[in-house]
Motif scaffolding. Structure first.
Motif, PDB file in Angstrom:
ATOM      1  N   SER A 146     -53.045  58.582 -25.537  1.00 11.20           N
ATOM      2  CA  SER A 146     -53.324  59.530 -24.842  1.00 11.20           C
ATOM      3  C   SER A 146     -54.687  58.850 -23.733  1.00 11.20           C
ATOM      4  CB  SER A 146     -54.185  60.913 -25.442  1.00 11.20           C
ATOM      5  OG  SER A 146     -55.186  60.487 -25.914  1.00 11.20           O
ATOM      6  N   ASN A 147     -55.531  57.891 -24.418  1.00 14.49           N
ATOM      7  CA  ASN A 147     -56.539  57.168 -23.434  1.00 14.49           C
ATOM      8  C   ASN A 147     -56.109  56.584 -22.400  1.00 14.49           C
ATOM      9  OD1 ASN A 147     -59.004  58.026 -24.924  1.00 14.49           O
ATOM     10  ND2 ASN A 147     -58.688  56.633 -26.405  1.00 14.49           N
ATOM     11  N   ASP A 150     -54.655  69.224 -22.521  1.00 17.38           N
ATOM     12  CA  ASP A 150     -56.316  69.261 -22.420  1.00 17.38           C
ATOM     13  C   ASP A 150     -56.641  68.062 -21.568  1.00 17.38           C
ATOM     14  OD1 ASP A 150     -56.435  71.344 -24.258  1.00 17.38           O
ATOM     15  OD2 ASP A 150     -57.057  70.240 -25.991  1.00 17.38           O
ATOM     16  N   ILE A 151     -56.104  66.887 -21.507  1.00 22.53           N
ATOM     17  CA  ILE A 151     -56.571  65.787 -20.792  1.00 22.53           C
ATOM     18  C   ILE A 151     -56.352  66.231 -19.409  1.00 22.53           C
ATOM     19  CG2 ILE A 151     -55.880  63.429 -19.975  1.00 22.53           C
ATOM     20  CD1 ILE A 151     -55.345  62.865 -23.055  1.00 22.53           C
ATOM     21  N   LEU A 152     -55.285  66.974 -19.016  1.00 21.26           N
ATOM     22  CA  LEU A 152     -55.067  67.461 -17.544  1.00 21.26           C
ATOM     23  C   LEU A 152     -56.075  68.340 -17.104  1.00 21.26           C
ATOM     24  CD1 LEU A 152     -51.364  67.217 -17.837  1.00 21.26           C
ATOM     25  CD2 LEU A 152     -52.290  65.683 -16.696  1.00 21.26           C
ATOM     26  N   ARG A 153     -56.307  69.399 -17.879  1.00 16.31           N
ATOM     27  CA  ARG A 153     -57.211  70.380 -17.765  1.00 16.31           C
ATOM     28  C   ARG A 153     -58.707  69.801 -17.574  1.00 16.31           C
ATOM     29  NH1 ARG A 153     -57.888  75.377 -21.854  1.00 16.31           N
ATOM     30  NH2 ARG A 153     -55.979  76.415 -20.949  1.00 16.31           N
ATOM     31  N   ASP A 154     -59.189  69.141 -18.473  1.00 10.87           N
ATOM     32  CA  ASP A 154     -60.512  68.457 -18.336  1.00 10.87           C
ATOM     33  C   ASP A 154     -60.731  67.873 -16.864  1.00 10.87           C
ATOM     34  OD1 ASP A 154     -61.072  69.051 -20.816  1.00 10.87           O
ATOM     35  OD2 ASP A 154     -60.895  67.496 -21.756  1.00 10.87           O
ATOM     36  N   ARG A 155     -59.637  67.131 -16.367  1.00  7.94           N
ATOM     37  CA  ARG A 155     -59.858  66.457 -15.065  1.00  7.94           C
ATOM     38  C   ARG A 155     -59.347  67.322 -13.871  1.00  7.94           C
ATOM     39  NH1 ARG A 155     -59.405  63.746 -19.521  1.00  7.94           N
ATOM     40  NH2 ARG A 155     -60.628  61.744 -19.488  1.00  7.94           N
ATOM     41  N   ALA A 156     -58.682  68.770 -14.147  1.00 10.18           N
ATOM     42  CA  ALA A 156     -58.362  69.458 -13.061  1.00 10.18           C
ATOM     43  C   ALA A 156     -57.242  68.768 -12.351  1.00 10.18           C
ATOM     44  CB  ALA A 156     -59.280  69.883 -11.852  1.00 10.18           C
ATOM     45  N   VAL A 157     -56.210  68.116 -13.164  1.00 11.64           N
ATOM     46  CA  VAL A 157     -55.107  67.266 -12.525  1.00 11.64           C
ATOM     47  C   VAL A 157     -54.016  68.285 -12.774  1.00 11.64           C
ATOM     48  CG1 VAL A 157     -53.705  65.495 -12.883  1.00 11.64           C
ATOM     49  CG2 VAL A 157     -56.118  65.032 -12.652  1.00 11.64           C
ATOM     50  N   ALA A 158     -53.072  68.616 -11.803  1.00  9.83           N
ATOM     51  CA  ALA A 158     -52.042  69.264 -12.154  1.00  9.83           C
ATOM     52  C   ALA A 158     -50.856  68.270 -12.153  1.00  9.83           C
ATOM     53  CB  ALA A 158     -51.633  70.315 -10.903  1.00  9.83           C
TER      54      ALA A 158
END
Ligand SMILES: [Zn+2]
Length: 267
Positions: free
Chosen positions: A232-233, A55-63
């Motif tokens: 996670s933060n 979710d953290i990656l998806r929220d920031r559009a990071v692959a």
């Protein structure tokens, strides 16, 4: 030495987020199968932690690049599918996290093939890279990676830039991506217990230096560790900082490796 720019246009440095999905197998091998204290901690990996990190990656559009223990792929193909749907890269991280350093070429090769096949069965694609379990490896590991036609390996901590490896000079090149125990969440949240804000600050300070020098940071995170609420933060904080700088190439390991090969080829 190549005279090409170190990173794609507009980028001063690069950041790879790699996530090692050990499930309980890393701790089972490290502490023994009877040590329920540790393997039960690590069961958080696929049940909770990985979903928070996704979710953290998806929220920031990071692959990112996910390094899978083969047994985890078998246990939770839904996690592999979600990572694939979100555009992440897939790599192998041994079949069951038994260390490689004292294992023969043939033993490592069979272990790696089994893991490749498990991933291919779920994703329909060949994994692109390799990271050794517990960073326990030997020279045979490099030969296995080359033999399997994988593009990258992330086991050596010797520099802040990739390097091109050809254990067999006639074989395909393998891009070695640098790891560091200082970019491994175990150092902060397993070997010690650090305030996640301090971990993020450590990483941000390192990124500042690497950015000034035009170099590469490869994070190694584990869902049962960095997928915990506070830790996670630390990832979210670092990513937000890197994005705010505007000139950090946040890229999958295979994309960085591909770039490095093209860069060397064009001289
Ligand atoms: Zn691992």
């Amino acid at each position: 030495m190549s005279s090409s720019p170190t990173w794609p246009a507009g980028h001063r440095s690069a950041l790879v987020v790699s996530i090692d999905v050990d499930g309980p197998y890393g701790e089972i091998n490290h502490h023994g199968p009877d040590d329920s204290y540790w393997w039960s901690q690590a069961e958080y990996d696929l049940n909770a932690g990985i979903w928070r990190l996704l979710d953290i990656l998806r929220d920031r559009a990071v692959a990112a690049s996910f390094c899978w223990v083969g047994r985890c792929v078998e246990d939770r193909p839904d996690a592999v599918e979600r990572a694939q749907d979100d555009g992440h890269d897939h790599a192998i991280h041994s079949w069951d996290h038994r260390h490689y350093a004292r294992r023969s070429y043939e033993d490592q090769l069979q272990d790696a093939i089994r893991t490749v096949e498990a991933l291919e069965a779920v994703t329909g694609q060949r994994p692109t890279g390799h990271k050794s379990p517990g960073w326990s490896f030997n020279d045979e590991t490099r030969r296995v990676v080359q033999e399997l036609g994988l593009l990258w390996q992330m086991d050596y901590a010797r520099s802040d830039l990739p390097w091109i490896d050809r254990p067999d000079p006639d074989g395909a090149p393998v891009v070695q991506l640098p790891q560091s125990r200082f970019y491994d969440d175990y150092t902060y949240f397993v070997d010690a217990t650090v305030n996640p804000r301090n971990a993020a600050e450590f990483w941000r300070d390192d990124l500042d230096v690497l950015r000034a020098e035009g170099k590469l940071m490869c994070l190694t995170l584990h869902p049962w560790v960095s997928g915990r609420p506070g830790p996670s933060n630390a990832l979210a904080n670092l990513l937000d900082y890197a994005i705010s700088l505007g000139d950090i190439w946040i890229a999958r390991a295979d994309h960085v490796a591909q770039w490095w090969l093209e860069r060397e080829a064009t001289g």
